[in-house]
Design a protein around this motif. Sequence first.
Motif, PDB file in Angstrom:
ATOM      1  N   UNK A   1      62.425 -77.179 -17.819  1.00 35.06           N
ATOM      2  CA  UNK A   1      61.611 -78.302 -18.289  1.00 35.06           C
ATOM      3  C   UNK A   1      62.244 -79.622 -17.845  1.00 35.06           C
ATOM      4  N   UNK A   2      63.551 -79.730 -18.029  1.00 37.14           N
ATOM      5  CA  UNK A   2      64.245 -80.961 -17.653  1.00 37.14           C
ATOM      6  C   UNK A   2      64.265 -81.124 -16.128  1.00 37.14           C
TER       7      UNK A   2
ATOM      8  N   UNK B   1      61.181 -82.764 -15.278  1.00 39.90           N
ATOM      9  CA  UNK B   1      61.199 -84.187 -15.631  1.00 39.90           C
ATOM     10  C   UNK B   1      61.982 -84.997 -14.588  1.00 39.90           C
TER      11      UNK B   1
ATOM     12  N   UNK C   1      67.783 -76.871 -17.958  1.00 38.03           N
ATOM     13  CA  UNK C   1      66.554 -76.169 -18.331  1.00 38.03           C
ATOM     14  C   UNK C   1      65.418 -76.570 -17.392  1.00 38.03           C
TER      15      UNK C   1
END
Lengths: 319, 275
Positions: free
Chosen positions: A146-147, A150, A144
């Motif tokens: 978002x990951x 990160x 994803x």
Amino acid sequence: MEKTINNDEINQEVLYERQESIGNRKKSSMDVKKIKKEIIPYLFILPNLVAFAIFFMVPAILSMYFSLTNYDGLFEIDFVGLKNYQRIMGNKQFWVILGQTFKYVFTLVPILYCVSLGLALIVIQNIKFKGLIRGMFYWPVMISSIVVGVIWKWIFGDALGIVNYILESVGSSGIPWLTTDSFAFIAVIIATIWSRAGFFMVIFIGGLNSINESYYEAAKIDGASPWKRFTKVTLPLIKPTSVLVIMLSCIEAFKVYPLVLSLTGGGPGRATTYLVQFIYQTGFVKTEVGYASAMSIVLFVVVLVFSSIQFKLGKGGEI
Amino acid sequence: MMVKSKNLTIMLNLLALATAAMFFFPTFWIIMSTLKSSSELFSFPLTLFPKKIVLTNFMNVLKNDNFMLYFKNSAFISVTATIITVGINCLAGFAFAKYRFKGRDIIFMALLSATMLPTEAIMNSSFSVIQKLGLYNSLWGAILPTVATPTGVFIMRQFFMEVPDSLLEAARIDGASEFEIFRKIMFPLAKPVVAALTVFSFMWRWNDFIWPLISLSDPKKFTIPLIIANYAGELSIDWSSLLAASVISMIPVLGVFLLFQNYFIKGIAGTGSKE
């Protein structure tokens, strides 16, 4: 014998009668059947169509309507004509954000194109562990956004990031990746390429595999160098695939948001804030829904232009 | 364009391995980092492998009741949305491929044109719709808007167009109703495509950020991407938890990837990975 004939005659009569009544019944049941038959396909598409109408068509129309109002998400909703669009024209910040978005797209797309084509060229060769290597190139696509953000935030960390650790251990100084404008931009580009190259690689593999090997043989006989073969045979023949990749990646890039959100948060300052994040902030944080909707329409028009180019050019060749 | 010389082949193999290693490194690095104790995580010199493998980071995240809640929410949204998506896309794709009816082509074009309409461009008005329907702050608000996937309908239609009409005719002569034909013959035939759509749909929902973001406000309803984005946005980041949560969020996806690798890397991946 006689009996049988009689029986047969009776049977025949009964049969005629029956057939007649069946014929009558058939007529009416035919109508019902016909109507049923005509309705059935609509029933099949109905659930999908309802969900589509409610969650695509209605919001699309509402967006256009909202963009002509001063809707604040709660109570106030007055028609204001093209005022929101005029406001956009005069909003310096919007133009800065739009400019940044274009810069991001037009920096990203050529690099992404080269990297994914390069990966495809590698994995179509007869190399060892072909499947595994393809898998490794594709794997980031599955993560994803978002990951992904990160992961790269961790890698590009100022003090604890491994990139700076390596830089420092070879004697150069660390780079403030996420706290300076230009390096944050580079970090966003690298993260995007890592997460999307595998996807476009797959599309290129399809295009490359469809090239007939005999073209290469012919070029070889003519004494063309590998580079010449690549530029004169491969590139022209994968043109439809190239168009598809470029347009798809442009469209995707204009919509970038989650990855940047977790990687830089749009910062430092607003250096890596792109259109979708800006629209989100305007519509959901400041709740200027009407104004945000007008910006959405701008985004939609930009995406539409690229989609229609792709649609037009894509028709020229089979992908 | 095949490379044939022997030296070149060796070079190419090396290049392939090196590039693959580079691509895999970020994933490898965060997995290794989550296996380090928090004191080792922040101490120099950095080492590729943990000096001592610890599972405390994972344990801490898993022990956190809220995280299990987010995991459940994500799982519920992904599974439910996938079941509905596959069901209704399959039905619609079948109808578009195998029946003639008024307005068919127009409706189909309208559906397809939605792929040009970015979700991000209608998020404000979608929010209003979700709110009006009473779906705001309900997991269904993150499920229902996603189910009418145009790509799904398109893939299914492409498949059913290849199925010969004679199969339907034969079933009709045997007295099967249209729905029976779909359920007993067409749907089982479409298994490979259905499997692919299932896999993609699950991935899309599991990784989705925008719909949960606009439809969920109560932290108890959050999905994993939402909470990871929240963690990552904090001023002082709890890295050991953030990285562990990120790695855990990748596990279902990794499972799906290993099981269905071919769907992604071959064939329909080109049409399938974009919603």
